[in-house]
Design a protein around this motif. Structure first.
Motif, mmCIF file in Angstrom:
data_model
loop_
_atom_site.group_PDB
_atom_site.id
_atom_site.type_symbol
_atom_site.label_atom_id
_atom_site.label_comp_id
_atom_site.label_asym_id
_atom_site.label_seq_id
_atom_site.Cartn_x
_atom_site.Cartn_y
_atom_site.Cartn_z
ATOM 1 N N PHE A 1 0.811 -1.209 0.000
ATOM 2 C CA PHE A 1 0.000 0.000 0.000
ATOM 3 C C PHE A 1 0.847 1.263 0.000
ATOM 4 O O PHE A 1 1.823 1.366 0.747
ATOM 5 C CB PHE A 1 -0.856 0.074 1.273
ATOM 6 C CG PHE A 1 -2.128 -0.712 1.228
ATOM 7 C CD1 PHE A 1 -3.052 -0.511 0.229
ATOM 8 C CD2 PHE A 1 -2.405 -1.635 2.219
ATOM 9 C CE1 PHE A 1 -4.241 -1.214 0.211
ATOM 10 C CE2 PHE A 1 -3.590 -2.348 2.212
ATOM 11 C CZ PHE A 1 -4.517 -2.137 1.202
ATOM 12 N N THR B 1 -11.725 1.251 -2.174
ATOM 13 C CA THR B 1 -11.228 2.559 -2.586
ATOM 14 C C THR B 1 -12.359 3.385 -3.198
ATOM 15 O O THR B 1 -12.525 4.568 -2.888
ATOM 16 C CB THR B 1 -10.079 2.412 -3.600
ATOM 17 O OG1 THR B 1 -9.020 1.663 -2.998
ATOM 18 C CG2 THR B 1 -9.552 3.772 -4.022
ATOM 19 N N SER C 1 -1.415 6.707 1.650
ATOM 20 C CA SER C 1 -2.814 7.146 1.604
ATOM 21 C C SER C 1 -3.769 5.966 1.552
ATOM 22 O O SER C 1 -4.838 5.986 2.175
ATOM 23 C CB SER C 1 -3.051 8.050 0.385
ATOM 24 O OG SER C 1 -2.363 9.274 0.519
ATOM 25 N N ALA C 2 -3.390 4.924 0.821
ATOM 26 C CA ALA C 2 -4.249 3.745 0.704
ATOM 27 C C ALA C 2 -4.344 3.004 2.027
ATOM 28 O O ALA C 2 -5.415 2.513 2.405
ATOM 29 C CB ALA C 2 -3.728 2.826 -0.392
ATOM 30 N N TYR D 1 1.080 5.081 -6.645
ATOM 31 C CA TYR D 1 0.894 6.286 -7.449
ATOM 32 C C TYR D 1 1.882 6.361 -8.611
ATOM 33 O O TYR D 1 3.066 6.070 -8.463
ATOM 34 C CB TYR D 1 1.065 7.536 -6.578
ATOM 35 C CG TYR D 1 -0.072 7.768 -5.620
ATOM 36 C CD1 TYR D 1 -1.256 8.374 -6.044
ATOM 37 C CD2 TYR D 1 0.017 7.360 -4.297
ATOM 38 C CE1 TYR D 1 -2.314 8.574 -5.169
ATOM 39 C CE2 TYR D 1 -1.028 7.559 -3.410
ATOM 40 C CZ TYR D 1 -2.193 8.163 -3.856
ATOM 41 O OH TYR D 1 -3.230 8.348 -2.984
ATOM 42 N N LEU E 1 -1.288 -0.956 -4.394
ATOM 43 C CA LEU E 1 -1.970 0.310 -4.669
ATOM 44 C C LEU E 1 -0.901 1.383 -4.614
ATOM 45 O O LEU E 1 -0.336 1.653 -3.544
ATOM 46 C CB LEU E 1 -3.066 0.579 -3.633
ATOM 47 C CG LEU E 1 -4.299 -0.323 -3.716
ATOM 48 C CD1 LEU E 1 -5.256 -0.027 -2.568
ATOM 49 C CD2 LEU E 1 -5.027 -0.141 -5.043
ATOM 50 N N VAL F 1 -3.999 0.255 -9.178
ATOM 51 C CA VAL F 1 -3.859 -1.080 -8.624
ATOM 52 C C VAL F 1 -3.000 -1.865 -9.606
ATOM 53 O O VAL F 1 -3.210 -1.796 -10.818
ATOM 54 C CB VAL F 1 -5.229 -1.770 -8.389
ATOM 55 C CG1 VAL F 1 -6.031 -1.892 -9.675
ATOM 56 C CG2 VAL F 1 -5.031 -3.138 -7.746
ATOM 57 N N LEU G 1 -3.799 7.113 -8.566
ATOM 58 C CA LEU G 1 -3.577 5.866 -7.844
ATOM 59 C C LEU G 1 -3.940 4.690 -8.744
ATOM 60 O O LEU G 1 -5.000 4.684 -9.371
ATOM 61 C CB LEU G 1 -4.437 5.817 -6.578
ATOM 62 C CG LEU G 1 -4.282 4.563 -5.709
ATOM 63 C CD1 LEU G 1 -2.978 4.610 -4.930
ATOM 64 C CD2 LEU G 1 -5.467 4.417 -4.753
ATOM 65 N N TRP H 1 -12.418 10.014 1.221
ATOM 66 C CA TRP H 1 -11.189 10.236 0.444
ATOM 67 C C TRP H 1 -11.496 11.287 -0.623
ATOM 68 O O TRP H 1 -12.293 11.035 -1.522
ATOM 69 C CB TRP H 1 -10.760 8.926 -0.197
ATOM 70 C CG TRP H 1 -9.338 8.915 -0.696
ATOM 71 C CD1 TRP H 1 -8.566 9.977 -1.019
ATOM 72 C CD2 TRP H 1 -8.524 7.757 -0.927
ATOM 73 N NE1 TRP H 1 -7.312 9.579 -1.430
ATOM 74 C CE2 TRP H 1 -7.273 8.224 -1.379
ATOM 75 C CE3 TRP H 1 -8.737 6.389 -0.794
ATOM 76 C CZ2 TRP H 1 -6.218 7.357 -1.713
ATOM 77 C CZ3 TRP H 1 -7.707 5.527 -1.122
ATOM 78 C CH2 TRP H 1 -6.459 6.004 -1.567
ATOM 79 N N CYS I 1 -9.831 -4.423 -2.899
ATOM 80 C CA CYS I 1 -9.081 -3.168 -2.793
ATOM 81 C C CYS I 1 -9.736 -2.082 -3.653
ATOM 82 O O CYS I 1 -9.870 -0.929 -3.221
ATOM 83 C CB CYS I 1 -7.635 -3.373 -3.234
ATOM 84 S SG CYS I 1 -6.620 -4.282 -2.052
ATOM 85 N N GLU J 1 3.236 -1.369 3.939
ATOM 86 C CA GLU J 1 3.230 0.014 3.449
ATOM 87 C C GLU J 1 4.530 0.257 2.695
ATOM 88 O O GLU J 1 5.620 0.065 3.246
ATOM 89 C CB GLU J 1 3.101 1.003 4.607
ATOM 90 C CG GLU J 1 3.023 2.448 4.141
ATOM 91 C CD GLU J 1 2.785 3.440 5.272
ATOM 92 O OE1 GLU J 1 3.090 4.633 5.079
ATOM 93 O OE2 GLU J 1 2.295 3.019 6.345
#
Length: 225
Positions: A15, A210, A18-19, A65, A63, A187, A185, A219, A206, A44
């Motif tokens: 992740f 989201t 943010s996720a 960016y 997930l 996946v 973002l 979010w 996921c 993370e």
């Protein structure tokens, strides 16, 4: 439901920060409820290390960016967030829009130089200008958080990761203009990995969580899926 209860095995999800903040707990709650035989590992990771961790199978799905295009991986966009300037009011100078060229004169804090900075935006020329002018470069969300609160500098990032401080008024945000900045973002997973019920279930979960976080207003982002 019978099919869900039979989904088993181990899945590791990598992740972005943010996720984790948005769907980490809901994901664990849903796995506990719907997939009791599935073992879930959460990690993370900074966006810059996503490719390496996917390639080495340290994570099964991620997930992340602004990933770099790479045929080894399959990335699907989910949401887009506006990148803003965040800091104490006396540091950022108010809440009205600020031009990109103007913010370069402020004491900027960014994620450590390199691929990790792609989590901010994918425009390499703008990233280079930010890195050249940033006073502080860090690889710790906690350190960035403390630095902002103490007034050491200001962050080019999103409102979501600092939402609690913004809601309390401890920090404020300013829209960035000329140009506006956004990040997307995705996946992601290995392109040639054989599909499994467990992987597909977690990947879809996921995405669903989201989407729900955006639609519920938790979010602040726009869906692109």
């Amino acid at each position: 439901k019978d099919t869900e209860s039979e989904i088993a095995g181990e899945i590791t999800v990598g992740f972005a920060h943010s996720a984790v903040k948005a769907i980490g707990v809901p994901l664990m709650q849903e796995v506990s409820r719907a997939f009791p035989k599935l073992r879930l590992h959460l990690s993370e990771i900074f966006s810059g290390s996503t490719v390496q961790q996917l390639a080495s199978s340290e994570v099964d799905v991620t997930l992340t960016y602004n990933p770099l295009p790479d045929s080894r991986f399959r990335f699907q966009p989910i949401l887009e967030e506006e990148v803003v300037l965040v800091g104490r009011p006396e540091i950022v100078g108010g809440t009205d829009p600020i031009k990109f060229d103007e913010l370069l004169n402020l004491p900027l804090i960014i994620l450590r130089q390199g691929l990790n900075a792609r989590a901010v935006m994918d425009d390499s020329s703008l990233l280079r200008r930010i890195e050249e002018n940033a006073q502080f470069q860090m690889n710790s969300i906690a350190a960035i958080d403390g630095s902002l609160l103490s007034g050491i500098g200001c962050l080019i990032g999103t409102e979501f990761i600092l939402k609690e401080h913004l809601d309390r008024g401890t920090l404020v945000s300013r829209p960035i203009v000329q140009p506006t900045l956004n990040r997307i973002l995705f996946v992601g997973e290995l392109s040639d990995r054989p599909p499994s019920f467990a992987l597909e279930a977690i990947r879809q979960l996921c995405i669903d969580l989201t989407v729900d976080a955006v639609k519920s207003g938790r979010w602040k982002a726009s869906l692109v899926i």
